[in-house]
Design a protein around this motif. Structure first.
Motif, short mmCIF file in Angstrom:
data_model
loop_
_atom_site.label_atom_id
_atom_site.label_comp_id
_atom_site.label_asym_id
_atom_site.label_seq_id
_atom_site.Cartn_x
_atom_site.Cartn_y
_atom_site.Cartn_z
N VAL A 17 0.85 -1.19 0.00
CA VAL A 17 0.00 0.00 0.00
C VAL A 17 0.88 1.24 0.00
N ARG A 18 0.67 2.09 -0.99
CA ARG A 18 1.40 3.35 -1.06
C ARG A 18 0.42 4.49 -1.29
N GLY A 19 0.79 5.66 -0.81
CA GLY A 19 -0.04 6.83 -1.02
C GLY A 19 0.40 7.97 -0.14
N PRO A 20 0.10 9.20 -0.54
CA PRO A 20 0.54 10.36 0.25
C PRO A 20 -0.47 10.71 1.34
N LEU A 21 0.04 11.08 2.48
CA LEU A 21 -0.77 11.67 3.54
C LEU A 21 -0.19 13.04 3.85
N GLY A 22 -1.03 14.06 3.81
CA GLY A 22 -0.55 15.42 4.04
C GLY A 22 -0.40 15.72 5.51
N LEU A 23 0.78 16.20 5.89
CA LEU A 23 1.03 16.63 7.27
C LEU A 23 1.07 18.15 7.27
N LYS A 24 0.05 18.78 7.85
CA LYS A 24 -0.04 20.24 7.87
C LYS A 24 -0.37 20.70 9.28
N CYS A 25 0.45 21.61 9.79
CA CYS A 25 0.18 22.11 11.13
C CYS A 25 0.69 23.55 11.26
#
Length: 472
Positions: A17-25
Motif C-alpha cells: 500500500v502506497r499513497g501520500p498523507l498530508g502533514l499540515k500544522c
C-alpha cells in the motif's frame, strides 16, 4: 527508524500500500516542546483518518476499491470480505488486456514458489454523508509558522494462500498506523528548528526466516550518519555485523518495478543449475548489474571487456551499499590507474586493455576494496580451483574477474563436487554487444554455465577476487 510488519514465506502474495498523507500544522511558537506537541496532535489526526470509514484502498490497474474500516466493503460486489487475497489478481489488467478490454485471466498456481505483488493506492474520501454545518468566517492576525509536507506511506504485508481480504485489511491498517508512529518519531528526532526531514520508508529482505521488513529512515541523511540505527537493527534481528543489510542501497527492489538505469540485474537467476554427482552450487551473493560491450554510448568492442567486468564488480559494491560511488566510466577507470602511478597520463582516453592487476588497483583506489589475486599458469589448472572458488563465493560472495590472453570474463559462481572434482563455472560474458534482452543473453550463453574446456588450456590466467568490507 523502526521495523514494521514482516512475515517469512516463499509463497503467497505481497500486498503493498502506497499513497501520500498530508502533514499540515500551524506552529504559534518556536519553542521545541510546544512544536512537538502540535506535530504529535497532527499525527493523531492522521491516525484517526487511517482508521476512519473514509480510508480507501484501491487495487492498482483494476476496478477494485476496498473500504477497510467499513466492514471491508468492496466494489465490484463479487468481492467480499472472505475473498482470498490471491484472487484479487484476477481483476488486475496488464497492458495487453487493457488494449483488448478483457479482464485479467491470471490464474492462481498453488504450486508456484514465486511471490506475486498486488499494489494498492491509499486514498481518503473527500465527501461525507449527511448535512454539512454552515461555514463560519473568522479573522485573526498573528505571527505563526505553517509546516506542510507529504508523508510517503509505503507498507507491505505478506499473506498466505488462505488469507482473506478481511485478514489482510486488518493487518494493513495496523501497518499504516504503526508506520505513522515511526514517521512521527523520525520527524521529532531529526527536527531542526522549524525544518522537517521527510521520513522515508524502505523495505529490506533479510535472510530466512526473517523475511521482508520495513524501516523508516530520515530522507536525505546518508548511511554514514545512520550507523547507530543500523547497529540497533542488527541486534534486534540477531544479524552478524559483517553485511550491510540495512543500508539504503540494499533496499528491496520489487520484481514488478523496472530499474530506471536500463541495466539488467542478476541475469543468472533465469538459469537452471547444472547437476553434478554430489555437487553443490556456490554463487554470487546479492545484486549486480550486467555491463558489457557497447553500453553507455561507448564503443569498446574488442578492447573493453576487462573494463566491463570491473564495472559489474563495482555495481555489486554499490548495490549492496558498501559505496555510494556510481559505477566508474572507462575514463574514470583509466584516470584511477594514472593516479596510482600504474599508467602514464596518455593512457586516459586510449583504447588499451587492462587486466586483473589493474582491476585490483582500481577497486582499491576508487572503492577502498582490497582483492586477492589467484595466478593460474595454464587454463587446464582452473579445473582444480573448485575449492578455492567455492570458498570465495561462500565467504565473500563478490563477482570474480578473470583475465587471460586478450579476454576477460566475470565468474559469478561455481558448481563443484568435492568427491569427484567435477566443476562448472557460471560465466557472465562482457563481450556481448546486443540489447538488454534477458532471453537472448541466457539462451545464447552470454550468461551461462561453462565447463573446464571453456578456458584456453595452455594460456595463463589471473583472477581478481574482491574482498568485501566486514561492516554494517
Amino acid at each position: 527508524m523502526v521495523v514494521s510488519d514482516s512475515q517469512s514465506s516463499d509463497t503467497g502474495t505481497i500486498l503493498r500500500v502506497r499513497g501520500p498523507l498530508g502533514l499540515k500544522c500551524q506552529l504559534d511558537s518556536t519553542d521545541a516542546p510546544l512544536m512537538h506537541k502540535v506535530i504529535s496532535r497532527t499525527f493523531g489526526t492522521l491516525h484517526s483518518q487511517v482508521k476512519s470509514e473514509a480510508c480507501v484502498l484501491a487495487v492498482c490497474d483494476s476496478p477494485v476499491i476496498i473500504w477497510p474500516n467499513r466492514g471491508v466493503h468492496a466494489t465490484p460486489d463479487e468481492i467480499t470480505p472472505n475473498t482470498l487475497c490471491e484472487d484479487l489478481q484476477q481483476w488486475i489488467q496488464t497492458d495487453e488486456q487493457e488494449s483488448t478490454g478483457k479482464r485479467s485471466a491470471r490464474k492462481k498456481n498453488k504450486k508456484s514458489s514465486s511471490v506475486s505483488i498486488i499494489n494498492l493506492h491509499l486514498m481518503m474520501e473527500a465527501t461525507t454523508t449527511g448535512p454539512l454545518p454552515p461555514p463560519i468566517l473568522t479573522r485573526a492576525i498573528q505571527k505563526s509558522h505553517f509546516l506542510s509536507t507529504t508523508l510517503p506511506m509505503d507498507c507491505v504485508i505478506r499473506t498466505a494462500c488462505n488469507d482473506t481480504i478481511k485478514d489482510a485489511c486488518e493487518r494493513l491498517v495496523e501497518a499504516l498506523t504503526h508506520q505513522l508512529c515511526e514517521m512521527e518519531k523520525v520527524i521529532l528526532q531529526h527536527m531542526k528548528g522549524t525544518m522537517l526531514l521527510v521520513p522515508e520508508p524502505l523495505h529490506f529482505l533479510l535472510p530466512e526466516p526473517k523475511g521482508l521488513v520495513t524501516v523508516v529512515y530520515p530522507a536525505g541523511v546518508p548511511d554514514s550518519q545512520l550507523e547507530t540505527q543500523r547497529k540497533e537493527l542488527h541486534q534486534q534481528f540477531e544479524l552478524q555485523d559483517d553485511w550491510p543489510y540495512f543500508r539504503k542501497a540494499n533496499a528491496y527492489h520489487f520484481p514488478n518495478e523496472p530499474y530506471k538505469d536500463g541495466y539488467l540485474r542478476n541475469p543468472h537467476l533465469a538459469l537452471t543449475h547444472p547437476t553434478l554427482d554430489n555437487g553443490k552450487v556456490y554463487m554470487v551473493q546479492g545484486i549486480y548489474s550486467y555491463h558489457h560491450y557497447m553500453q553507455d554510448h561507448m564503443d569498446d568492442n574488442g578492447w573493453g571487456c576487462a573494463y566491463r567486468s570491473l564495472q559489474t564488480i563495482c555495481s555489486w559494491f554499490e548495490q549492496q551499499g558498501y559505496t555510494e560511488r556510481p559505477v566508474p566510466t572507462h575514463k574514470e577507470i583509466q584516470q584511477a590507474l594514472v593516479d596510482v602511478g600504474d599508467k602514464q597520463k596518455s593512457f586516459v582516453g586510449s583504447r588499451q586493455w587492462i587486466g586483473s592487476i589493474e582491476v585490483q588497483a582500481v577497486l582499491n583506489q576508487l572503492l577502498e576494496v582490497t582483492s586477492k589475486i589467484m595466478f593460474v599458469s595454464q587454463g587446464s589448472e582452473l579445473a582444480s580451483k573448485g575449492r578455492e572458488l567455492a570458498n570465495h563465493f561462500l565467504t565473500e560472495g563478490t563477482p570474480v574477474m578473470i583475465g587471460g590472453g586478450v579476454l576477460a570474463h566475470t565468474i559469478l559462481g561455481v558448481a563443484w563436487s568435492e568427491t569427484t572434482g567435477q566443476i562448472r563455472y557460471l560465466i557472465l560474458d562482457p563481450h556481448y554487444t546486443g540489447a538488454e534482452d534477458l532471453q537472448i543473453i541466457t539462451d545464447k550463453g552470454w550468461c551461462g554455465w561453462k565447463g573446464p574446456d571453456f578456458w584456453d588450456q595452455t594460456a595463463y590466467y589471473n583472477l581478481c577476487l574482491p574482498q568485501r568490507p566486514k561492516t554494517i
